[in-house]
Each structure stands twice: as C-alpha cells, then as structure tokens.
Design an enzyme around this catalytic site. Structure first.
Site, PDB file in Angstrom:
ATOM      1  N   GLU A 190       0.818  -1.201   0.062  1.00  0.00           N
ATOM      2  CA  GLU A 190       0.013   0.026  -0.071  1.00  0.00           C
ATOM      3  C   GLU A 190       0.798   1.040   0.051  1.00  0.00           C
ATOM      4  OE1 GLU A 190      -2.689  -0.413   3.201  1.00  0.00           O
ATOM      5  OE2 GLU A 190      -3.958  -1.601   2.142  1.00  0.00           O
ATOM      6  N   GLU A 261      -6.759  -7.662  -0.848  1.00  0.00           N
ATOM      7  CA  GLU A 261      -7.463  -7.483   0.458  1.00  0.00           C
ATOM      8  C   GLU A 261      -9.014  -7.197   0.082  1.00  0.00           C
ATOM      9  OE1 GLU A 261      -5.338  -5.073   3.427  1.00  0.00           O
ATOM     10  OE2 GLU A 261      -3.522  -5.892   3.001  1.00  0.00           O
TER      11      GLU A 261
END
Length: 699
Positions: A190, A261
């Site tokens: 991320e 995710e």
C-alpha cells in the site's frame, strides 16, 4: 515411435515455445509453472479463477494450522495468503528466529500438504495492524535511515531481509517453479498511501523495489497492492471492500485484475465497536469483481487470529478480525463461511466459460445490468446485477428474473440461477462462552506490588524528556519518567502532555491521576490538582505504549511518551529527569515459573494499581477453545505458563459502555492438564476475583 506421433510431439513443443514467446512479448511474467496474461494467473498452462484467504502464521499456533487450512479448503479457498513478519524473524539485527509460531516454512508446507497454493506477501513493510508495521525497531537506530524511501541505509536492510526470505523459500523448494505451492509474492505494501510524502524519492523507490523483487528470480510473479503504477512485470492489485467499483484496473492489458485484500470486517481498536460486514455484502462485491473480469480475490482476513504478546499495533485489541469466516479461535462463523463457500462453488461451476469467453455488458434497467460471458450457443454464463435497494424483475434472454435488493444472481448457463448474493442458505449460528473455572476466592490469588521508583532510584539521567520509542526500543511497553523539585505550598496543579498512549502520575509515591489517548487522537493532556509537601517532592510518571504505530510516512520519526510537564505553570520539560525502562516484574520475569520464585508474593487483599496477580488452574476437559473472561479487570497484560496471550484493556469501553474486548484466547497447546500458571499485570484496580476460564462453542 511412429513418424506421425513424432510429428505431433514436435508440433506440440513448437506450439508451447511459441506460446511462451508470445506471453513474453505481451509482457506476461515468466514464472516457470506460473505465468499470467490479461485474463488471469496461468498455473501449469491453465487459466485460473482463484479464491484466497489470509491466515497469518504468528496469529495462531502450529497446532491450529492444519485445522485452519482444512476449513479454508472446505470453504472453497484455493490459496492461503500470509505476510512475512520481519520484526518477529529478526528481533535483533542479524539474529534470526523461525521457531514455533514463527515457523513460516512449516506453515507453508502445511498448506502444500492440503493441496492449496500460497501467496507470500514479503513486504517487508506490512502494516497489518502489527506493531511498527512489521519493521524491527533496531532499524530506528541506523544513522541516516529513512524508512520506505529511496534511501540507501533502508534499501540495504530491506534487500538483505527480502533476499533472506526468498532464499529460505528456495532452499525448501517452496516456489511453484520448484514444485512448491507459492504462486505469487508481494513486495512493499500500500505504498501509494505515503508515496507523495517522499517526493522524487517515492517513485524511484517503487522502481527499485520492483526491480529488486524481480531480480530475485523466484520463478513466480510479483504484485504490489494499492500501487497503480506498479512497474514492469509487477502486477498492480486492489485493496478495499468494493474493488468491483473502485479498482482502476490493471495498468497493462497484459496483467490480470487481482484483489489482494477484500476486508471481511475491519480491524478494531480499544474503545471502538466491532465493524460488522454482512456475508451478503461481501458476496455481492466479490461477484461484481468477477463479473468485471477479476480473477483473484483474497479475503482479508479469512482467519484473523490473535495478536499475542505485544505484537498488536497502537491501540489495537488482541483479537484480530474476529468477524472473519473463521473466528479468532478458528471456529466456523456462520453464515459468512457457508455463504462464501456457496458463492465460490457457483463461480467455479462456470469458471472455464468465464476465462475463455468474451464478456459483454447489457443494460436491464436503470440500475440493473447483465455481465454476459458467451463463447458459443451452449457455453454461456451471466451475472445479473441489481444496484437498487428494492426488488426488481428484469427480462434476460426473454426470461423474467426476480432480483432481490442490492444483489447479483449468478447464472452458470445463462438460464438457471445457481446463486444470489442476497439469499443466504447457510444457517446463522451463535457463539457461546461457557464458564468452567471461576477464580472467586481470595485464597486462589497471590499478589506482588510493582515498586514505584523515584528520581533517586532511576538511571540513566537526562536534561529533558526523552522519546519513549527510541529509549525503550520495544523491550517493554513501559517507561518511567521521574524528577524531583522543591515546593513551598501544599496544593498545586499538574499538567502533563503525552504523545502515547497512557500516563499514570504518582506524587510522592501516591497515584495522583491517569489519562490516555485514543486510536484516532493519540496525543493527550493530563491535568490534575495535586497535593504536595513543603520541601522536596518526587513525581514519577509511568508512560505506557499500547503497541507502536504501524503506518504513515516517516515512521522512523514518530515518537511516544511524555513531552511536556508543568506544575503551577512552571515548565519542567527541560529539567533533570531520571528514567527506567520497563517494570521490575518484567526484569525478573515473574510471569514464568522460575521468575515468580524471585519475589515475595502476598495474599490477596486491598486492590492497588500496578499489581501483579498469580494463580494456577487445570485445563478444561475436551477440545473446545479456551478463553479468559477478564471483564472484571482494568488494563494490563496476561501470561499463561510464561507465554503472553496479549494486552487487555477492559476499562476502555465503547460509546455503548462495553469493553471492546472481554475474552482473551488461550491456545490449547499452551496448556498442561493441571497446574497452569496464570499471571496478570494490572495497571489499574481491576478485581481478579471476577475472572473466569471459559470454553468456546458455536450453536
């Protein structure tokens, strides 16, 4: 061999070579038995729609792993995804640990033994609501280091650890290119969330990380999540709850659309309510992602497990993603587990069509669409989506279909509805905590009061307030700040500003007050009227962190602990201070059998702050999971047979007046049949006589 057969074999080899060359020309990753194209990962020459579930090896025990993996497989999961936890494996620079819950190789081999694949998210920065984002605290002390940027000291350490893990996997033949189960790896995590903060050193770091990963030659593809510009052959992936709507898509037509995710609930901090995400909502968004040509979906988490010891990040509860399809204890949570199992079965029943047919989108109404995969008259699959919050009937190929509110129907043959995301057939179940051992009697408990140091008894010294992270170095949650001063009046006003996370103030050895921050508002100020004596006064502050921060740019610059102190407006911030890292009980390890013999325990009497409590118990019969009900306690940490099962903070209640977490998991593998040692350190004045030992069941 006949001439005709030789010709067929030769043609097949030329066809395979041409396919490999074409894939390379189109930008598909070459990974031995695993490649990819614009549609999906290709395993042993076969395109795959894959359902994956995150299970983190250190958040459970090796004894739990086989059951967790088997239940995931029964739920239609093809892949187990896990992070690699750098600060667990290299707690001291150059000293590695892969034992017990850290045995990532054993975990992957357990997955392989049950016929599932693995996605290995090396990071090595992971966030994951894990203390310091998985980075070892010793990195903090390397001169000139800037975490996660184009910074030579950090890149050297990151490359060294990443290479260590890759070589470990290779040494056990765990990559798919070696016949193992690892089909995909991840570098970084991320990064787009922080990239802009590093200016020109952000994009160059991304390019370096990708080049470093690919250069390790694992033979399987690499991915970066939340990194729209993932370079070269590295696949960019989506994280979130609605990637069917939010994902911009692959940054190359030759990369597949993957979702690393899909949050099955959300992390929970002390003081916050649990996030409840329905099975219907998860299924809807998965179906939509697949309908839009997604081919890999990972549930984060499929089993969250437990943040044992002091591994949770700042303000995180010990239970992690308890609302996942497998709960904290590894038990099946219905209907989430069953509804997703049925979803997987419906999609897999038409996966060949989905992967080989051309997709078209048809409007069925104002907020209704059909995603149609048609290869021939006999090979057709469709997803009928209703975005409205009311039921509608739509025509599809001249047949009317009722679509429940906010739902997707899956038609594997473009006629029969095999599954609807809003229709749950799995039964709803309820978790029950069954008390089996009570600790009501005062005779069952012994206590030891933690000493409150004053300035004369603390070293080292400094002219000013030090940062708790760089001083304690994650050896303890606790740091004592002490000073002394002369005062002439009896009543005064104390003001103390802290940047994390809890503060207890003692004036001449007596508790004067406590205060704390929150997950969303970490800094706080404690203000109290205090009683002083004429002459020399001693003030001691016990500062406690509840995990270290796990995210944000320039993590190495973040600080914690006491930052400013005033008495009646007089600033003592730059006064001479004494310090003590940790508690005496921690130093003596009185939570172990051997350490507990080093102090004089007393009978349970009046409750005081900063007190250790000790008792023993027998393991409950049966195989059901075991938990401690700490509803009567305040804040602290708990150990069973010398192993920390985590921090508790029962007194930090939610807006509804309930603890964020009341039960604390004791893995069965930690227990002996009898004589189990239970130790708690209580910061406040919680009452151990209200504790019970419970077993966990679903019905």
């Amino acid at each position: 061999m006949e001439q005709k057969e030789k010709l067929v074999v030769k043609c097949r080899w030329w066809w395979l070579l041409a396919l490999l060359l074409l894939t390379a020309a189109l930008g598909g990753a070459q990974g031995g038995n695993v490649t990819y194209d614009g549609r999906s990962l290709i395993i042993n020459g076969e395109h795959k729609i894959l359902f994956s579930g995150s299970i983190h090896y250190p958040r459970s025990t090796p004894e739990m792993w086989p059951s967790l993996i088997s239940k995931a497989k029964e739920g239609g999961i093809d892949v187990i995804q896990t992070y690699v936890f750098w600060n667990l494996h290299e707690p001291q620079q150059g000293q590695y640990d892969f034992s017990g819950r850290r045995d990532v190789v054993r975990f992957i081999k357990e997955i392989q033994a049950r016929g599932l694949y693995v996605t290995l998210r090396i990071g090595p920065y992971i966030e994951s609501e894990w203390t310091y984002g998985g980075l070892p605290v010793w990195l903090h002390d390397i001169p000139g280091i800037v975490f996660r940027s184009d910074n030579e000291p950090f890149k050297y350490q990151m490359q060294k650890f990443t290479t260590k893990i890759v070589n470990l996997m290779k040494s056990h033949n765990l990559y798919a290119s070696q016949g193992g189960p690892i089909i995909l790896s991840q570098i970084e995590n991320e990064y787009a969330n922080v990239e802009a903060a590093f200016h020109e050193r952000g994009p160059s770091y991304v390019r370096w990380a990708a080049q470093t990963a690919v250069g390790l030659h694992t033979g399987v593809p690499w991915a970066m999540c939340k990194q729209d510009d993932a370079p070269g052959p590295v696949i960019n992936a989506c994280n979130g709850m609605e990637c069917g709507n939010t994902f911009k898509g692959p940054n190359s037509p030759h990369k597949p659309s993957i979702w690393t995710e899909n949050w099955t609930s959300f992390y929970q901090a002390f003081g916050n309510e649990p996030y409840l995400r329905s099975a219907e909502n998860i299924a809807y968004n998965v179906a939509l992602f697949i309908a839009k040509k997604g081919s890999y979906v990972n549930y984060y988490m499929y089993h969250g497990g437990t943040n044992f010891g002091r591994t949770a990040a700042a303000f995180m509860i010990t239970a992690y993603y308890d609302e996942a399809p497998l709960d904290e204890y590894g038990l099946i949570r219905q209907p989430k587990w069953g509804h997703l199992r049925d979803l997987h079965a419906a999609i897999k029943s038409c996966s060949k069509t989905l992967l080989s047919a051309t997709q078209t989108t048809l409007s069925l109404g104002r907020q209704q669409e059909a995603y149609v995969f048609r290869k021939s008259k006999t090979q057709c699959a469709a997803f009928l989506e209703n975005r409205e919050n009311k039921e509608v009937t739509v025509p599809f190929f001249r047949i009317p279909y009722k679509l429940p509110p906010k739902s997707i129907s899956i038609l594997p043959d473009c006629r029969r509805v095999a599954f609807n995301t809003a229709k749950v057939s799995a039964k709803h179940s309820t978790r029950t905590m069954n008390p089996v051992v009570h600790f009501k009697s005062a005779q069952q408990w012994e206590l030891y009061k933690e000493a409150i140091p004053n300035f004369a008894r603390t070293t080292p010294r400094a002219n000013g307030l030090v940062d708790q992270i760089s001083t304690a170095k994650d050896k303890s949650d606790y740091l004592w700040y002490t000073f002394r001063f002369r005062h002439s009046s009896s009543r005064s006003f104390l003001s103390a500003f802290s940047q994390g996370h809890v503060l207890h103030a003692f004036v001449n050895g007596v508790l004067a007050g406590s205060a704390h921050g929150t997950h969303n508002d970490v800094p706080f100020t404690m203000e109290r009227n205090i009683k002083l004596r004429k002459g020399i006064n001693h003030i001691s502050f016990l500062s406690a962190t509840v995990g270290l921060p796990d995210s944000g740019a320039f993590l190495e610059r973040k600080v914690a602990g006491l930052r400013n102190v005033r008495v009646d407006g007089r600033d003592f911030t730059h006064h001479t201070w004494g310090y003590q890292v940790g508690l005496l009980g921690e130093k003596l390890q009185i939570y172990t059998v051997t350490g507990s013999r080093k102090v004089q325990w007393k009978r349970l009497g009046r409750l005081h702050p900063l007190t250790w409590y000790k008792t023993t118990f027998d393991a409950p019969p049966g195989n059901n999971p075991v938990a401690l009900d700490l509803g009567s306690m305040g804040k602290g940490e708990v150990w069973v047979n010398g192993e920390s099962i985590g921090r508790y903070w029962v007194s930090f209640v939610t807006a509804k007046g309930k603890p964020s977490q009341r039960w604390y998991h004791i893995p069965r593998s930690l227990l002996k049949p009898s004589g189990n040692l239970l130790i708690l350190f209580e910061e406040e004045t919680g009452n151990p006589r209200g504790i019970s030992l419970d077993t966990v069941t679903w019905s």
